[in-house]
Design a protein around this motif. Structure first.
Motif, mmCIF file in Angstrom:
data_model
loop_
_atom_site.group_PDB
_atom_site.id
_atom_site.type_symbol
_atom_site.label_atom_id
_atom_site.label_comp_id
_atom_site.label_asym_id
_atom_site.label_seq_id
_atom_site.Cartn_x
_atom_site.Cartn_y
_atom_site.Cartn_z
ATOM 1 N N LYS A 28 27.866 21.888 -6.572
ATOM 2 C CA LYS A 28 27.023 20.839 -6.014
ATOM 3 C C LYS A 28 27.870 19.750 -5.377
ATOM 4 C CE LYS A 28 23.351 21.559 -9.438
ATOM 5 N NZ LYS A 28 22.545 20.920 -10.514
ATOM 6 N N ALA A 29 27.350 19.185 -4.300
ATOM 7 C CA ALA A 29 27.973 18.024 -3.657
ATOM 8 C C ALA A 29 26.993 16.861 -3.800
ATOM 9 C CB ALA A 29 28.258 18.321 -2.187
ATOM 10 N N LYS A 30 27.389 15.850 -4.564
ATOM 11 C CA LYS A 30 26.480 14.747 -4.873
ATOM 12 C C LYS A 30 26.794 13.510 -4.034
ATOM 13 C CE LYS A 30 25.865 16.299 -9.657
ATOM 14 N NZ LYS A 30 25.942 15.920 -11.094
ATOM 15 N N MET A 31 25.740 12.768 -3.691
ATOM 16 C CA MET A 31 25.911 11.574 -2.875
ATOM 17 C C MET A 31 24.677 10.696 -3.013
ATOM 18 S SD MET A 31 26.479 11.380 1.275
ATOM 19 C CE MET A 31 24.722 11.561 1.647
ATOM 20 N N SER A 32 24.868 9.387 -2.918
ATOM 21 C CA SER A 32 23.745 8.449 -2.905
ATOM 22 C C SER A 32 23.424 8.055 -1.467
ATOM 23 C CB SER A 32 24.082 7.187 -3.711
ATOM 24 O OG SER A 32 24.227 7.484 -5.083
ATOM 25 N N THR A 33 22.144 7.910 -1.181
ATOM 26 C CA THR A 33 21.697 7.408 0.113
ATOM 27 C C THR A 33 20.857 6.159 -0.127
ATOM 28 O OG1 THR A 33 19.787 8.902 0.055
ATOM 29 C CG2 THR A 33 21.742 9.646 1.258
ATOM 30 N N TYR A 34 20.690 5.346 0.922
ATOM 31 C CA TYR A 34 20.107 4.012 0.735
ATOM 32 C C TYR A 34 19.129 3.650 1.845
ATOM 33 C CZ TYR A 34 24.321 3.790 -2.142
ATOM 34 O OH TYR A 34 25.315 4.064 -3.053
ATOM 35 N N GLN A 35 18.214 2.738 1.511
ATOM 36 C CA GLN A 35 17.355 2.111 2.511
ATOM 37 C C GLN A 35 18.040 0.885 3.116
ATOM 38 O OE1 GLN A 35 15.334 4.824 2.813
ATOM 39 N NE2 GLN A 35 13.816 3.320 3.424
ATOM 40 N N PHE A 73 6.235 2.254 18.280
ATOM 41 C CA PHE A 73 5.000 2.286 17.508
ATOM 42 C C PHE A 73 5.224 3.141 16.272
ATOM 43 C CE2 PHE A 73 4.801 5.560 20.788
ATOM 44 C CZ PHE A 73 4.575 6.696 20.043
ATOM 45 N N VAL A 74 4.326 3.009 15.312
ATOM 46 C CA VAL A 74 4.390 3.792 14.084
ATOM 47 C C VAL A 74 3.465 4.983 14.254
ATOM 48 C CG1 VAL A 74 4.003 3.802 11.607
ATOM 49 C CG2 VAL A 74 4.897 1.761 12.716
ATOM 50 N N MET A 75 3.986 6.209 14.185
ATOM 51 C CA MET A 75 3.199 7.407 14.418
ATOM 52 C C MET A 75 2.309 7.737 13.220
ATOM 53 S SD MET A 75 5.945 9.913 16.300
ATOM 54 C CE MET A 75 7.078 9.887 14.901
ATOM 55 N N GLY A 76 1.068 8.074 13.498
ATOM 56 C CA GLY A 76 0.156 8.466 12.434
ATOM 57 C C GLY A 76 0.029 7.366 11.397
ATOM 58 N N ASP A 77 -0.071 7.764 10.136
ATOM 59 C CA ASP A 77 -0.095 6.767 9.079
ATOM 60 C C ASP A 77 1.275 6.098 9.002
ATOM 61 O OD1 ASP A 77 -2.703 7.164 8.382
ATOM 62 O OD2 ASP A 77 -2.242 8.710 6.896
ATOM 63 N N TYR A 78 2.315 6.922 8.902
ATOM 64 C CA TYR A 78 3.680 6.404 8.904
ATOM 65 C C TYR A 78 4.651 7.491 9.337
ATOM 66 C CZ TYR A 78 1.980 2.484 6.182
ATOM 67 O OH TYR A 78 1.289 1.381 5.773
ATOM 68 N N SER A 79 5.680 7.082 9.993
ATOM 69 C CA SER A 79 6.885 7.891 10.140
ATOM 70 C C SER A 79 8.017 6.933 9.833
ATOM 71 C CB SER A 79 7.021 8.441 11.568
ATOM 72 O OG SER A 79 7.117 7.393 12.506
ATOM 73 N N TYR A 80 9.023 7.390 9.169
ATOM 74 C CA TYR A 80 10.023 6.421 8.735
ATOM 75 C C TYR A 80 11.367 7.055 8.401
ATOM 76 C CZ TYR A 80 7.567 7.904 4.486
ATOM 77 O OH TYR A 80 6.935 8.641 3.515
ATOM 78 N N VAL A 81 12.364 6.198 8.393
ATOM 79 C CA VAL A 81 13.726 6.573 8.035
ATOM 80 C C VAL A 81 13.851 6.561 6.518
ATOM 81 C CG1 VAL A 81 16.137 5.826 8.124
ATOM 82 C CG2 VAL A 81 14.705 5.659 10.174
ATOM 83 N N TRP A 82 14.484 7.570 5.983
ATOM 84 C CA TRP A 82 14.751 7.571 4.550
ATOM 85 C C TRP A 82 16.175 8.084 4.306
ATOM 86 C CZ3 TRP A 82 15.640 12.473 2.354
ATOM 87 C CH2 TRP A 82 15.224 13.564 3.119
ATOM 88 N N GLY A 83 16.815 7.524 3.311
ATOM 89 C CA GLY A 83 18.111 8.034 2.885
ATOM 90 C C GLY A 83 19.233 7.873 3.877
ATOM 91 N N MET A 84 19.655 6.629 4.183
ATOM 92 C CA MET A 84 20.775 6.417 5.106
ATOM 93 C C MET A 84 22.122 6.513 4.375
ATOM 94 S SD MET A 84 19.602 3.241 7.535
ATOM 95 C CE MET A 84 19.787 2.050 6.198
ATOM 96 N N LYS A 85 23.134 6.956 5.120
ATOM 97 C CA LYS A 85 24.506 6.978 4.628
ATOM 98 C C LYS A 85 25.438 6.564 5.763
ATOM 99 C CE LYS A 85 27.898 7.947 1.734
ATOM 100 N NZ LYS A 85 28.054 7.253 0.443
ATOM 101 N N LYS A 86 26.313 5.606 5.500
ATOM 102 C CA LYS A 86 27.274 5.177 6.513
ATOM 103 C C LYS A 86 28.594 5.908 6.296
ATOM 104 C CE LYS A 86 29.561 1.102 8.491
ATOM 105 N NZ LYS A 86 30.943 1.591 8.308
ATOM 106 N N LYS A 87 29.108 6.479 7.374
ATOM 107 C CA LYS A 87 30.396 7.165 7.335
ATOM 108 C C LYS A 87 31.127 6.832 8.620
ATOM 109 C CE LYS A 87 33.547 10.239 6.035
ATOM 110 N NZ LYS A 87 34.457 10.048 4.877
ATOM 111 N N GLY A 88 32.242 6.101 8.501
ATOM 112 C CA GLY A 88 32.968 5.685 9.688
ATOM 113 C C GLY A 88 32.091 4.823 10.578
ATOM 114 N N GLY A 89 32.036 5.144 11.859
ATOM 115 C CA GLY A 89 31.240 4.371 12.800
ATOM 116 C C GLY A 89 29.851 4.926 13.025
ATOM 117 N N TYR A 90 29.321 5.697 12.048
ATOM 118 C CA TYR A 90 27.998 6.305 12.205
ATOM 119 C C TYR A 90 27.130 6.095 10.969
ATOM 120 C CZ TYR A 90 29.935 8.808 16.227
ATOM 121 O OH TYR A 90 30.519 9.117 17.427
#
Length: 204
Positions: A28-35, A73-90
């Motif tokens: 397994k490769a484990k990692m935390s992602t964030y809002q 605009f917000v599509m439908g009920d919702y569309s959204y970003v989940w689980g961001m991770k910063k690595k270098g310049g991305y």
């Protein structure tokens, strides 16, 4: 107001139900992602809809904020970003809806056009400059695992299973909040110094 989009958990339940006993020995490769990701005096926030804000803070107060990923605009009920991770310049992030659809992208921390890396990801992790992705094939009702370069190239099969721990923020006292206001969804960054308005998007 805003429901949790728990794709990782859904995909994991499906995968576990289908796995033979021998599969549980997979690494397994484990990692935390964030809002919310705080990096020095810069804070990256998953905003309303499929928006990402880059916010400059000083002593806990917002000095300026810009959308590096814009939702008109917000599509439908919702569309959204989940689980961001910063690595270098991305920033690496999944963007999904309340259905089964989701896409894994990366975008420069300075903005620009996001690059699609994978469709229908469950979990994703970054380890030793490699991107590991769990992919669910709905047509075949099957989970697959792939490893690739951070730019999405040289995609290969792998026995490594990515595992995400999704967290609200990587910095104490920092979080993102959303508020309905008429035909709009507004995003606020909460810091130890208060709550600051970042921007809004209109319902479709």
């Amino acid at each position: 107001m805003r429901k949790k989009f728990i794709v990782c958990l859904t995909a994991l339940v499906v995968a576990v139900a289908m796995m033979p006993a021998s599969a549980f020995a997979a690494s397994k490769a484990k990692m935390s992602t964030y809002q919310v990701i705080k990096s020095g005096n810069t804070v990256y926030c998953a905003g309303e809809g499929d928006s990402i804000y880059k916010v400059r803070v000083k002593d806990g107060k917002v000095k300026d904020a810009n959308k590096i990923l814009k939702a008109d605009f917000v599509m439908g009920d919702y569309s959204y970003v989940w689980g961001m991770k910063k690595k270098g310049g991305y920033l690496y992030y999944a963007m999904g809806s309340e259905g089964t659809w989701s896409v894994l992208y990366r975008i420069s921390t300075s903005g620009g056009k996001p690059k699609m890396l994978a469709e229908n990801p469950g979990c994703f992790t970054i380890k030793k400059n490699k991107l590991y992705v769990e992919l669910y094939d709905e047509d075949q009702d099957k989970t697959r695992y792939r490893v690739m370069n951070l730019n999405g190239k040289n995609k290969k099969k792998t026995s490594v299973h990515p595992v995400n721990t999704m967290k609200e923020s990587n910095a104490k006292g920092y979080s993102v909040k959303y508020k309905e206001s008429g035909k709009y969804i507004k995003t606020y960054l909460k810091t130890p110094k208060g709550s600051f308005y970042l921007g809004k998007s209109r319902y479709e």
